[in-house]
Design a protein around this motif. Sequence first.
Motif, PDB file in Angstrom:
ATOM      1  N   SER A 100       0.853  -1.179   0.000  1.00 55.94           N
ATOM      2  CA  SER A 100       0.000   0.000   0.000  1.00 55.94           C
ATOM      3  C   SER A 100       0.893   1.235   0.000  1.00 55.94           C
ATOM      4  O   SER A 100       1.688   1.436   0.928  1.00 55.94           O
ATOM      5  CB  SER A 100      -0.916   0.010   1.226  1.00 55.94           C
ATOM      6  OG  SER A 100      -1.818  -1.082   1.189  1.00 55.94           O
ATOM      7  N   ASN A 127      -7.848  -2.765 -10.088  1.00 58.20           N
ATOM      8  CA  ASN A 127      -8.294  -3.100  -8.732  1.00 58.20           C
ATOM      9  C   ASN A 127      -9.811  -2.968  -8.595  1.00 58.20           C
ATOM     10  O   ASN A 127     -10.466  -3.806  -7.959  1.00 58.20           O
ATOM     11  CB  ASN A 127      -7.585  -2.209  -7.711  1.00 58.20           C
ATOM     12  CG  ASN A 127      -6.136  -2.610  -7.481  1.00 58.20           C
ATOM     13  OD1 ASN A 127      -5.750  -3.753  -7.728  1.00 58.20           O
ATOM     14  ND2 ASN A 127      -5.325  -1.683  -7.007  1.00 58.20           N
ATOM     15  N   LYS A 128     -10.390  -1.950  -9.190  1.00 56.43           N
ATOM     16  CA  LYS A 128     -11.845  -1.781  -9.129  1.00 56.43           C
ATOM     17  C   LYS A 128     -12.565  -2.911  -9.849  1.00 56.43           C
ATOM     18  O   LYS A 128     -13.621  -3.376  -9.402  1.00 56.43           O
ATOM     19  CB  LYS A 128     -12.238  -0.436  -9.731  1.00 56.43           C
ATOM     20  CG  LYS A 128     -11.857   0.772  -8.883  1.00 56.43           C
ATOM     21  CD  LYS A 128     -12.210   2.074  -9.586  1.00 56.43           C
ATOM     22  CE  LYS A 128     -11.803   3.286  -8.768  1.00 56.43           C
ATOM     23  NZ  LYS A 128     -12.104   4.555  -9.484  1.00 56.43           N
ATOM     24  N   LYS A 161     -13.018  -5.635  -7.650  1.00 56.54           N
ATOM     25  CA  LYS A 161     -13.696  -5.203  -6.429  1.00 56.54           C
ATOM     26  C   LYS A 161     -12.770  -5.194  -5.216  1.00 56.54           C
ATOM     27  O   LYS A 161     -13.156  -5.495  -4.097  1.00 56.54           O
ATOM     28  CB  LYS A 161     -14.940  -6.057  -6.153  1.00 56.54           C
ATOM     29  CG  LYS A 161     -16.068  -5.808  -7.143  1.00 56.54           C
ATOM     30  CD  LYS A 161     -17.372  -6.480  -6.718  1.00 56.54           C
ATOM     31  CE  LYS A 161     -18.508  -6.108  -7.645  1.00 56.54           C
ATOM     32  NZ  LYS A 161     -19.780  -6.759  -7.261  1.00 56.54           N
ATOM     33  N   ARG A 162     -11.515  -4.831  -5.452  1.00 54.59           N
ATOM     34  CA  ARG A 162     -10.596  -4.571  -4.355  1.00 54.59           C
ATOM     35  C   ARG A 162     -10.857  -3.157  -3.851  1.00 54.59           C
ATOM     36  O   ARG A 162     -11.235  -2.285  -4.627  1.00 54.59           O
ATOM     37  CB  ARG A 162      -9.153  -4.722  -4.841  1.00 54.59           C
ATOM     38  CG  ARG A 162      -8.834  -6.108  -5.399  1.00 54.59           C
ATOM     39  CD  ARG A 162      -7.549  -6.096  -6.215  1.00 54.59           C
ATOM     40  NE  ARG A 162      -7.248  -7.393  -6.792  1.00 54.59           N
ATOM     41  CZ  ARG A 162      -6.404  -7.579  -7.812  1.00 54.59           C
ATOM     42  NH1 ARG A 162      -5.783  -6.535  -8.360  1.00 54.59           N
ATOM     43  NH2 ARG A 162      -6.193  -8.798  -8.285  1.00 54.59           N
ATOM     44  N   GLU A 163     -10.638  -2.957  -2.588  1.00 55.95           N
ATOM     45  CA  GLU A 163     -10.906  -1.642  -1.996  1.00 55.95           C
ATOM     46  C   GLU A 163      -9.959  -0.603  -2.587  1.00 55.95           C
ATOM     47  O   GLU A 163      -8.728  -0.763  -2.552  1.00 55.95           O
ATOM     48  CB  GLU A 163     -10.727  -1.705  -0.480  1.00 55.95           C
ATOM     49  CG  GLU A 163     -11.101  -0.446   0.255  1.00 55.95           C
ATOM     50  CD  GLU A 163     -12.609  -0.207   0.293  1.00 55.95           C
ATOM     51  OE1 GLU A 163     -12.998   0.914   0.672  1.00 55.95           O
ATOM     52  OE2 GLU A 163     -13.390  -1.121  -0.040  1.00 55.95           O
ATOM     53  N   VAL A 194      -9.011   3.442  -2.362  1.00 53.72           N
ATOM     54  CA  VAL A 194      -9.170   4.601  -1.491  1.00 53.72           C
ATOM     55  C   VAL A 194      -8.309   5.736  -2.035  1.00 53.72           C
ATOM     56  O   VAL A 194      -7.164   5.524  -2.449  1.00 53.72           O
ATOM     57  CB  VAL A 194      -8.741   4.255  -0.042  1.00 53.72           C
ATOM     58  CG1 VAL A 194      -8.822   5.476   0.855  1.00 53.72           C
ATOM     59  CG2 VAL A 194      -9.599   3.128   0.511  1.00 53.72           C
ATOM     60  N   ASP A 204      -2.580   0.551  -4.312  1.00 52.07           N
ATOM     61  CA  ASP A 204      -2.312  -0.810  -3.832  1.00 52.07           C
ATOM     62  C   ASP A 204      -1.837  -1.725  -4.949  1.00 52.07           C
ATOM     63  O   ASP A 204      -2.414  -1.741  -6.049  1.00 52.07           O
ATOM     64  CB  ASP A 204      -3.573  -1.419  -3.220  1.00 52.07           C
ATOM     65  CG  ASP A 204      -3.964  -0.760  -1.907  1.00 52.07           C
ATOM     66  OD1 ASP A 204      -3.113  -0.690  -1.001  1.00 52.07           O
ATOM     67  OD2 ASP A 204      -5.119  -0.305  -1.800  1.00 52.07           O
ATOM     68  N   HIS A 246      -1.668  -5.674  -5.361  1.00 51.30           N
ATOM     69  CA  HIS A 246      -2.186  -6.895  -4.743  1.00 51.30           C
ATOM     70  C   HIS A 246      -1.488  -8.107  -5.363  1.00 51.30           C
ATOM     71  O   HIS A 246      -1.716  -8.425  -6.530  1.00 51.30           O
ATOM     72  CB  HIS A 246      -3.695  -7.009  -4.970  1.00 51.30           C
ATOM     73  CG  HIS A 246      -4.504  -5.996  -4.224  1.00 51.30           C
ATOM     74  ND1 HIS A 246      -5.082  -6.275  -3.006  1.00 51.30           N
ATOM     75  CD2 HIS A 246      -4.824  -4.717  -4.523  1.00 51.30           C
ATOM     76  CE1 HIS A 246      -5.739  -5.203  -2.590  1.00 51.30           C
ATOM     77  NE2 HIS A 246      -5.594  -4.245  -3.481  1.00 51.30           N
TER      78      HIS A 246
END
Length: 279
Positions: free
Chosen positions: A34, A69-70, A73-75, A77, A82, A84
């Motif tokens: 992160s 990431n979206k 459905k990864r968070e 912010v 991030d 992953h």
Amino acid sequence: MSRNHININTISAVVAGALCTITLPVGATYDQLSIETNIPLAKMKNIRVNVNNDVVEEYKDGTVLAAVNKYYKREVVDGIVDLHFKKTEMKTLSEKRQFCLGTKNMQPQTAEQVPFMPAITSVTVTFEIDASVAAPTVAVTALQSDAVPFGNFIKVKRLPVTLSAGTNEIDNIPKGYDAHIKNVFLVTDATVDKVTVIRNSTEEKNVKQSIAEKVQRENGRAPQAGYYAVDFCGEGDIKQALQLKDVRDLRFRVECDAGTAAATYGELVIEYVDTLKGV
């Protein structure tokens, strides 16, 4: 060991117009990184994960990484970017953790193990900070788990393409030796009606984009505007990844709307299942 968050303090060149380098300690397994930053996503350019001298992940900029990431459905912010390595979109815990970034060095016991247990000497994340960014800041937190060697990994590669109205064929997709394709994002401003995958003269997928996106939503994905996904592992089963061994002919046939301007830019963001010295 239980999973643990640690701060990564070896960060150099956090300066506008410079190549920022984050150096990760070797020996740990990384589930996620992160990056807390005030750099706008579009101005965080050419993001790369480097293992030894090999680029194992690359993104045009932070907007592309955030869109990927979206989709899963990864968070996402504001102010945090991030990476992953643990793939939460897989169905089983073992498959989710199979692709974590392992950097533990172990001695191969057989000749067959040598390609699958490479010595890891360095791991870095690099990106260019746009010259217009005022007083950039970067802080990094790593989520670590049990130390394991580098094994199979989801590599992310970029391939630039140009698209025009009607039928376009992309036939220069890197295949490697024994890689598989997990997912491909076609990132473009063109309106794409359909993507057909052709492997050794056989159509593997031939479905309108509207149907493809419906299926993706049914499988828990979140399709993003301008990102046309060909998701071979939509059910979270890595065994469904597209095998490339002994493939002579691999093409993506892209059908674009009649209003698409000639030579519209795009790029493929290809997720491969592979080893370090693969594609």
